[in-house]
Design a protein around this motif. Structure first.
Motif, PDB file in Angstrom:
ATOM      1  N   LEU A 270       5.151  19.876   2.193  1.00  0.00           N
ATOM      2  CA  LEU A 270       3.816  19.433   2.590  1.00  0.00           C
ATOM      3  C   LEU A 270       3.995  18.053   3.206  1.00  0.00           C
ATOM      4  N   ASN A 271       4.012  18.024   4.531  1.00  0.00           N
ATOM      5  CA  ASN A 271       4.391  16.807   5.246  1.00  0.00           C
ATOM      6  C   ASN A 271       3.181  16.134   5.907  1.00  0.00           C
ATOM      7  N   PHE A 272       3.154  14.804   5.839  1.00  0.00           N
ATOM      8  CA  PHE A 272       2.047  14.016   6.371  1.00  0.00           C
ATOM      9  C   PHE A 272       2.522  13.119   7.504  1.00  0.00           C
ATOM     10  N   GLU A 273       1.851  13.264   8.661  1.00  0.00           N
ATOM     11  CA  GLU A 273       2.156  12.452   9.846  1.00  0.00           C
ATOM     12  C   GLU A 273       1.029  11.435  10.011  1.00  0.00           C
ATOM     13  N   THR A 274       1.054  10.432   9.157  1.00  0.00           N
ATOM     14  CA  THR A 274      -0.122   9.571   8.973  1.00  0.00           C
ATOM     15  C   THR A 274       0.168   8.089   9.214  1.00  0.00           C
ATOM     16  N   SER A 275       1.047   7.799  10.165  1.00  0.00           N
ATOM     17  CA  SER A 275       1.380   6.393  10.428  1.00  0.00           C
ATOM     18  C   SER A 275       0.179   5.609  10.942  1.00  0.00           C
ATOM     19  N   GLY A 276      -0.799   6.284  11.537  1.00  0.00           N
ATOM     20  CA  GLY A 276      -1.998   5.589  12.020  1.00  0.00           C
ATOM     21  C   GLY A 276      -2.798   4.966  10.893  1.00  0.00           C
ATOM     22  N   PHE A 277      -2.731   5.580   9.703  1.00  0.00           N
ATOM     23  CA  PHE A 277      -3.400   5.010   8.531  1.00  0.00           C
ATOM     24  C   PHE A 277      -2.701   3.726   8.099  1.00  0.00           C
ATOM     25  N   ASN A 278      -1.375   3.779   7.974  1.00  0.00           N
ATOM     26  CA  ASN A 278      -0.618   2.592   7.575  1.00  0.00           C
ATOM     27  C   ASN A 278      -0.828   1.436   8.546  1.00  0.00           C
ATOM     28  N   ALA A 279      -0.934   1.776   9.835  1.00  0.00           N
ATOM     29  CA  ALA A 279      -1.000   0.751  10.877  1.00  0.00           C
ATOM     30  C   ALA A 279      -2.251  -0.119  10.766  1.00  0.00           C
ATOM     31  N   LYS A 280      -3.241   0.323  10.027  1.00  0.00           N
ATOM     32  CA  LYS A 280      -4.471  -0.447   9.882  1.00  0.00           C
ATOM     33  C   LYS A 280      -4.318  -1.615   8.898  1.00  0.00           C
ATOM     34  N   PHE A 281      -3.214  -1.635   8.160  1.00  0.00           N
ATOM     35  CA  PHE A 281      -3.061  -2.620   7.087  1.00  0.00           C
ATOM     36  C   PHE A 281      -2.005  -3.666   7.416  1.00  0.00           C
ATOM     37  N   PRO A 282      -2.152  -4.876   6.860  1.00  0.00           N
ATOM     38  CA  PRO A 282      -1.072  -5.863   6.977  1.00  0.00           C
ATOM     39  C   PRO A 282       0.187  -5.341   6.307  1.00  0.00           C
ATOM     40  N   LYS A 283       1.314  -5.865   6.718  1.00  0.00           N
ATOM     41  CA  LYS A 283       2.609  -5.446   6.190  1.00  0.00           C
ATOM     42  C   LYS A 283       2.631  -5.465   4.662  1.00  0.00           C
ATOM     43  N   GLU A 284       2.016  -6.494   4.083  1.00  0.00           N
ATOM     44  CA  GLU A 284       2.063  -6.657   2.629  1.00  0.00           C
ATOM     45  C   GLU A 284       1.324  -5.536   1.889  1.00  0.00           C
ATOM     46  N   LEU A 285       0.391  -4.866   2.566  1.00  0.00           N
ATOM     47  CA  LEU A 285      -0.406  -3.820   1.917  1.00  0.00           C
ATOM     48  C   LEU A 285       0.116  -2.407   2.180  1.00  0.00           C
ATOM     49  N   ILE A 286       1.141  -2.277   3.010  1.00  0.00           N
ATOM     50  CA  ILE A 286       1.640  -0.945   3.346  1.00  0.00           C
ATOM     51  C   ILE A 286       2.136  -0.173   2.122  1.00  0.00           C
ATOM     52  N   PRO A 287       2.863  -0.797   1.172  1.00  0.00           N
ATOM     53  CA  PRO A 287       3.236  -0.034  -0.032  1.00  0.00           C
ATOM     54  C   PRO A 287       2.035   0.536  -0.775  1.00  0.00           C
ATOM     55  N   ASP A 288       0.941  -0.222  -0.834  1.00  0.00           N
ATOM     56  CA  ASP A 288      -0.268   0.286  -1.498  1.00  0.00           C
ATOM     57  C   ASP A 288      -0.927   1.392  -0.669  1.00  0.00           C
ATOM     58  N   ALA A 289      -0.900   1.239   0.658  1.00  0.00           N
ATOM     59  CA  ALA A 289      -1.433   2.297   1.526  1.00  0.00           C
ATOM     60  C   ALA A 289      -0.640   3.584   1.329  1.00  0.00           C
ATOM     61  N   LEU A 290       0.677   3.467   1.204  1.00  0.00           N
ATOM     62  CA  LEU A 290       1.514   4.638   0.962  1.00  0.00           C
ATOM     63  C   LEU A 290       1.183   5.289  -0.377  1.00  0.00           C
ATOM     64  N   LYS A 291       0.835   4.484  -1.362  1.00  0.00           N
ATOM     65  CA  LYS A 291       0.461   5.044  -2.669  1.00  0.00           C
ATOM     66  C   LYS A 291      -0.832   5.851  -2.566  1.00  0.00           C
ATOM     67  N   MET A 292      -1.764   5.404  -1.727  1.00  0.00           N
ATOM     68  CA  MET A 292      -2.981   6.178  -1.503  1.00  0.00           C
ATOM     69  C   MET A 292      -2.650   7.507  -0.806  1.00  0.00           C
ATOM     70  N   LEU A 293      -1.733   7.439   0.162  1.00  0.00           N
ATOM     71  CA  LEU A 293      -1.282   8.654   0.819  1.00  0.00           C
ATOM     72  C   LEU A 293      -0.602   9.594  -0.172  1.00  0.00           C
ATOM     73  N   GLY A 294       0.232   9.008  -1.050  1.00  0.00           N
ATOM     74  CA  GLY A 294       0.915   9.817  -2.052  1.00  0.00           C
ATOM     75  C   GLY A 294      -0.051  10.488  -3.005  1.00  0.00           C
ATOM     76  N   ALA A 295      -1.069   9.756  -3.425  1.00  0.00           N
ATOM     77  CA  ALA A 295      -2.074  10.330  -4.334  1.00  0.00           C
ATOM     78  C   ALA A 295      -2.829  11.470  -3.656  1.00  0.00           C
ATOM     79  N   THR A 296      -3.140  11.291  -2.371  1.00  0.00           N
ATOM     80  CA  THR A 296      -3.829  12.354  -1.619  1.00  0.00           C
ATOM     81  C   THR A 296      -2.928  13.564  -1.452  1.00  0.00           C
ATOM     82  N   ALA A 297      -1.651  13.318  -1.173  1.00  0.00           N
ATOM     83  CA  ALA A 297      -0.695  14.412  -1.020  1.00  0.00           C
ATOM     84  C   ALA A 297      -0.582  15.216  -2.316  1.00  0.00           C
TER      85      ALA A 297
END
Length: 309
Positions: A270-297
């Protein structure tokens, strides 16, 4: 069912090691390796210049080793590769030749890291206003393009995945059906190419965001593809722009997505091509954005694997 995410939007911003660490900590098991995609700038392609990055074997080897080392360190597998895009430049034969050399090199690299699937976009003209070929000419071009790579795919035991595309009238911005966006056409490609290969060497990567741009239903598309569907590009958008954002942040009907994968007993990652979501956040928040993606996955996987209908 393994959970996978593209490396873009993580490793390119955080660095390879930190990006892979963040991907793993977000709950993903595998990666859609796309770090080779952005090395042939459109401007260079229009001037038909060679790609310095792909001509530098030392740089390519170093990049791949960096990803292999990080994947082993964090327990991530290479679920699928994403070959450079586009595969074809209308009216630019030398640029097309260079792009396809890069694609062949990507197949080789995919095989060397033991990745089972590579997504290679079909050849098509993205202009809906001034198309350079008919649909049958497009079909013949693609049959020749994909057939030529069969020996290399067999050598490395890789399945090549076509993907559903869209085209646009660049003046009005209106979006139209592109190559393989009609699932009957997609099935024809896969069946004809596998007949030429003499085995199942081709499959399909269904891009959910591309379906949404054309107002198409994911469940119907999956039912039409059946076991030809072996990889997924899951992402959402507003129905107008290909924004590659998180599911439930656009117009996508994710209940239909879940139903479709259940109906065909989908066996891939189950693969997610969601770099556009990460791109909305500052670098420091990308790990947290990925955690939201992981929870959704994980939520979607649980729904797909649930017995509840």
């Amino acid at each position: 069912m393994k959970l996978s995410i593209q490396t873009g939007g993580a490793c390119d911003t955080l660095g390879v090691d930190a990006g892979m660490k963040a991907i793993r900590e977000a709950g993903f098991d595998a990666i859609d390796f796309g770090a080779l995609c952005d090395h042939y700038p459109w401007e260079d392609a229009q001037e038909e210049k060679r790609c310095a990055f792909f001509d530098d074997e030392e740089r390519l080897t170093a990049l791949m080793q960096e990803y292999v080392d990080a994947a082993q360190k964090y327990g991530l597998s290479f679920g699928q590769f994403h070959a450079p895009f586009p595969s074809f430049y209308p009216r630019k034969p030398e640029a097309t030749k260079i792009a396809q050399e890069m694609i062949y090199k990507s197949i080789e690299l995919c095989g060397k890291v033991g990745c089972p699937y590579i997504i290679i976009h079909p050849c098509f003209d993205g202009s809906a206003r001034f198309p350079s070929m008919t649909k049958e000419e497009e079909y013949q071009l693609n049959i020749e393009f994909y057939s030529a790579m069969i020996p290399l795919l067999k050598k490395y035991d890789i399945v090549c995945c076509l993907e559903n595309m869209w085209i646009q009238d660049w003046k009005s911005k209106k979006i139209y059906f592109g190559c393989c966006s009609d699932m009957r056409e997609a099935c024809r490609y896969i069946d004809d190419l596998n007949a030429i290969a003499g085995e199942k060497r081709f499959g399909f990567c269904l891009d959910i965001g591309h379906l949404l741009l054309l107002g198409l239903d994911s469940c119907y598309a999956m039912e039409e593809l059946g076991d030809r569907l072996v990889t997924i590009h899951a992402h959402d958008n507003d129905g107008v722009n290909d924004t590659h954002t998180l599911p439930y942040m656009g117009l996508g009907n994710w209940n239909r997505f879940i139903k479709g994968l259940r109906e065909i007993d989908y066996q891939g990652t189950l693969n997610f091509e969601t770099s556009g979501f990460n791109a909305k956040f500052p670098k420091e928040l990308i790990p947290d954005a990925l955690k939201m993606l992981g929870a959704t996955a994980k939520y979607l996987r649980d729904r797909i694997e649930s017995e509840e209908k």
